[in-house]
Write a protein that holds these residues in place. Structure first.
Motif, PDB file in Angstrom:
ATOM      1  N   SER A 101       0.760  -1.354  -0.092  1.00 43.24           N
ATOM      2  CA  SER A 101       0.141  -0.048   0.105  1.00 43.24           C
ATOM      3  C   SER A 101       0.706   1.279  -0.109  1.00 43.24           C
ATOM      4  N   ASP A 140      -1.839  -6.838  -0.778  1.00 41.74           N
ATOM      5  CA  ASP A 140      -2.957  -5.748  -0.490  1.00 41.74           C
ATOM      6  C   ASP A 140      -1.975  -4.742  -1.114  1.00 41.74           C
ATOM      7  N   SER A 143      -5.550  -0.546  -2.773  1.00 40.08           N
ATOM      8  CA  SER A 143      -6.738  -0.288  -3.759  1.00 40.08           C
ATOM      9  C   SER A 143      -7.229  -1.666  -4.268  1.00 40.08           C
ATOM     10  N   TYR A 180      -7.928   2.103   0.318  1.00 34.59           N
ATOM     11  CA  TYR A 180      -8.499   1.759   1.797  1.00 34.59           C
ATOM     12  C   TYR A 180      -7.620   2.195   2.798  1.00 34.59           C
ATOM     13  N   ASP A 181      -8.218   2.885   3.766  1.00 37.84           N
ATOM     14  CA  ASP A 181      -7.300   3.464   4.681  1.00 37.84           C
ATOM     15  C   ASP A 181      -7.313   2.353   6.218  1.00 37.84           C
ATOM     16  N   SER A 182      -7.551   1.065   5.896  1.00 39.46           N
ATOM     17  CA  SER A 182      -7.472   0.145   6.631  1.00 39.46           C
ATOM     18  C   SER A 182      -7.169  -1.039   5.969  1.00 39.46           C
ATOM     19  N   GLN A 185      -9.905  -5.123   4.292  1.00 37.96           N
ATOM     20  CA  GLN A 185     -10.015  -6.022   2.912  1.00 37.96           C
ATOM     21  C   GLN A 185      -8.996  -7.147   2.987  1.00 37.96           C
ATOM     22  N   ARG A 208      -1.955   0.891   8.452  1.00 43.05           N
ATOM     23  CA  ARG A 208      -3.369   0.805   8.343  1.00 43.05           C
ATOM     24  C   ARG A 208      -4.010  -0.045   9.448  1.00 43.05           C
TER      25      ARG A 208
END
Length: 305
Positions: A101, A140, A143, A180-182, A185, A208
């Protein structure tokens, strides 16, 4: 310490050629050699524990059985001594969570944190195959999340390496885009992908990570063994020779920092230590293993040092 990058590496992009050579280095951490995990902890002389044992059955005690394997619950219920039998663990799924990320696309010295994560993932992939295990991954990018099912033999590592190289290129071209800010997912993907009894290794800076993810971590922990490898950059510890003023951003806010001030560098260091302590407490509460690895220099040179 002065580091030189591995062949075919530039510290930003990831190529298959720079990750393939880790296949030749797995013998250093196979029994009876040193444990890779002990190396990460700095315990260079620690004993390699070897492979585990799977529970097979309970039967009535026989002369010569190890008294340490007595099943006291069954013994108490039946009134006759019973012992547990185990079989050597032959093949288990090893699942890697590889974070590519936006926060991992940073490096103040030798390489981006994402590149170090890829190198660690390659080494672990080949090590899993050398130990006759199956290897899979959840990659991951922030996005998108790509799942690679556990596979034995060379196909597993090769597939992971190729995907990591491709997704890193995509992550570099999409830098700054909404994501995604976490880690939610990615954690959901792990819970879907991992068979019971998997060995899960999370490779990330965990920027995150949020406390709201604890139930997903706990769900994984109940069925599997989990290790965290915290990737960090020296600058995140306040270590830098730069003494000027720089505009920094975390994609949510931006501010000017004066690196010539001790208070600035100490503030950065304290923020990192707070983040590290949070991760260590999470691991302690769920009996997960915590390890850390810098992006300051090549993986093998750090492990050898």
């Amino acid at each position: 310490m002065t580091y030189s990058l591995p062949a075919h590496a530039d510290g930003v992009h990831i190529t298959v050629e720079e990750l393939l050579p880790y296949r030749q280095h797995t013998s250093k951490w196979l029994p009876p050699a040193k444990s890779l995990w002990s190396q990460l902890l700095g315990q260079h002389q620690s004993r390699q524990l070897g492979r585990g044992m799977d529970f097979a059955e309970v039967r009535q005690y026989q002369p010569g059985d190890d008294i340490r394997a007595i099943d006291w619950r069954v013994t108490a219920r039946t009134g006759k001594p019973h012992t547990k039998l185990f079989t050597e663990e032959r093949e288990k799924p090893v699942i890697l969570y590889i974070d590519l990320s936006s926060s991992m696309q940073f490096g103040s010295t030798a390489m981006f944190k994402a590149v170090q994560a890829a190198h660690m993932a390659s080494l672990l992939s080949w090590l899993a195959i050398a130990e006759k295990d199956r290897i899979g991954a959840v990659i991951d990018t922030g996005s998108q999340v790509v799942e690679i099912k556990p596979t034995s033999r060379q196909k597993g590592p090769l597939q992971i390496i190729a995907q990591v190289a491709q997704l890193q290129e995509q992550a570099l071209t999409k830098a700054g885009e909404a994501a995604y800010d976490s880690m939610q997912q990615g954690m959901l993907a792990l819970n879907r992908l991992c068979p019971k009894g998997s060995d899960i290794v999370l490779i990330s800076d965990f920027v995150r990570y949020q406390d709201e993810l604890k139930p997903l971590f706990n769900q994984l922990h109940r069925r599997n063994r989990i290790r965290l490898i915290h990737i960090y950059d020296p600058l995140e510890q306040g270590q830098t020779l730069f003494r000027g003023t720089e505009l920094v951003s975390d994609q949510k806010q931006a501010r000017w920092l004066n690196f010539s001030l001790n208070s600035t560098r100490n503030g950065i260091k304290k923020a990192f230590e707070s983040h590290q302590e949070k991760l260590e407490l999470l691991c302690q509460s769920m009996k997960m293993e915590y390890h850390s690895l810098s992006s300051e220099g090549p993986l093998l040179q750090q492990l050898a040092g």
